[in-house]
Every structure is written in structure tokens, then in C-alpha cells.
Design a protein around this motif. Structure first.
Motif, PDB file in Angstrom:
ATOM      1  N   PHE A   1       0.796  -1.222   0.000  1.00 29.00           N
ATOM      2  CA  PHE A   1       0.000   0.000   0.000  1.00 29.00           C
ATOM      3  C   PHE A   1       0.833   1.279   0.000  1.00 29.00           C
ATOM      4  CE2 PHE A   1      -2.635  -3.252   2.083  1.00 29.00           C
ATOM      5  CZ  PHE A   1      -3.732  -3.233   1.221  1.00 29.00           C
ATOM      6  N   SER A   2       2.086   1.195  -0.356  1.00 30.65           N
ATOM      7  CA  SER A   2       2.963   2.365  -0.275  1.00 30.65           C
ATOM      8  C   SER A   2       2.455   3.545  -1.094  1.00 30.65           C
ATOM      9  CB  SER A   2       4.378   2.001  -0.696  1.00 30.65           C
ATOM     10  OG  SER A   2       4.387   1.567  -2.037  1.00 30.65           O
ATOM     11  N   SER A   3       1.819   3.264  -2.214  1.00 28.07           N
ATOM     12  CA  SER A   3       1.332   4.365  -3.040  1.00 28.07           C
ATOM     13  C   SER A   3       0.021   4.950  -2.523  1.00 28.07           C
ATOM     14  CB  SER A   3       1.142   3.890  -4.484  1.00 28.07           C
ATOM     15  OG  SER A   3       0.166   2.859  -4.530  1.00 28.07           O
ATOM     16  N   GLU A   4      -0.601   4.287  -1.570  1.00 31.33           N
ATOM     17  CA  GLU A   4      -1.913   4.723  -1.079  1.00 31.33           C
ATOM     18  C   GLU A   4      -1.868   5.384   0.297  1.00 31.33           C
ATOM     19  OE1 GLU A   4      -4.712   1.464  -1.355  1.00 31.33           O
ATOM     20  OE2 GLU A   4      -3.631   0.682  -3.094  1.00 31.33           O
ATOM     21  N   ILE A   5      -0.719   5.346   0.962  1.00 30.64           N
ATOM     22  CA  ILE A   5      -0.647   5.925   2.299  1.00 30.64           C
ATOM     23  C   ILE A   5       0.156   7.221   2.261  1.00 30.64           C
ATOM     24  CG2 ILE A   5      -0.903   3.710   3.472  1.00 30.64           C
ATOM     25  CD1 ILE A   5       2.113   3.670   3.954  1.00 30.64           C
ATOM     26  N   SER A   6      -0.058   8.031   3.264  1.00 32.47           N
ATOM     27  CA  SER A   6       0.649   9.312   3.330  1.00 32.47           C
ATOM     28  C   SER A   6       2.114   9.085   3.706  1.00 32.47           C
ATOM     29  CB  SER A   6      -0.015  10.231   4.360  1.00 32.47           C
ATOM     30  OG  SER A   6       0.179   9.718   5.665  1.00 32.47           O
TER      31      SER A   6
END
Length: 74
Positions: A35-40
Motif C-alpha cells: 500500500f505504499s502508493s496509497e498511504i501518506s
């Protein structure tokens, strides 16, 4: 009266703590990978900081296991 110090199962408890902490570390790494691209960036930094603390804890637990093993041989 205080209970006597029973260290018989300390190594077992420490090993369980190591396994639990390693599991949490791996789950957090998997989460970051997925989820690296979806978290701040703030959340990523918090997770990475927590993983660094987990790595230090694992190292400390392993040192304690060594100490307990040495103590049990006395």
C-alpha cells in the motif's frame, strides 16, 4: 513475603516475544510494500520508525536470551 525469582521459563517467554515482534515487523513491511502508493508519507514514516524500534527490541530480546542461558548454567 515476596515470591522467589523463578526464571525457569524466561527464555521461552523471550522467544515468544521475539517471534511476535518479528511477525509484526514482517506484516508492517508487507503492508508498506502493498500500500505504499496509497498511504501518506507521514504514515509511512511512522511505520518505518516503528519497525526500527522493533528491530532494536528483537536485538535486545536476543541479548536477554543469551543472558538467561548464561544464568541458567550457573
Amino acid at each position: 513475603m515476596a515470591k522467589p525469582d523463578n526464571r525457569a521459563d524466561n527464555v521461552e517467554h523471550l522467544q515468544q516475544s521475539i517471534q511476535h515482534t518479528m511477525q509484526n515487523l514482517h506484516e508492517a513491511e508487507d503492508y508498506l510494500n502493498e500500500f505504499s502508493s496509497e498511504i501518506s508519507s507521514k504514515e509511512r514514516e511512522q511505520i518505518e520508525a516503528k519497525n526500527e524500534r522493533r528491530k532494536k527490541s528483537i536485538k535486545a530480546f536476543r541479548e536477554e536470551v543469551k543472558d538467561e542461558a548464561a544464568h541458567s548454567q550457573e
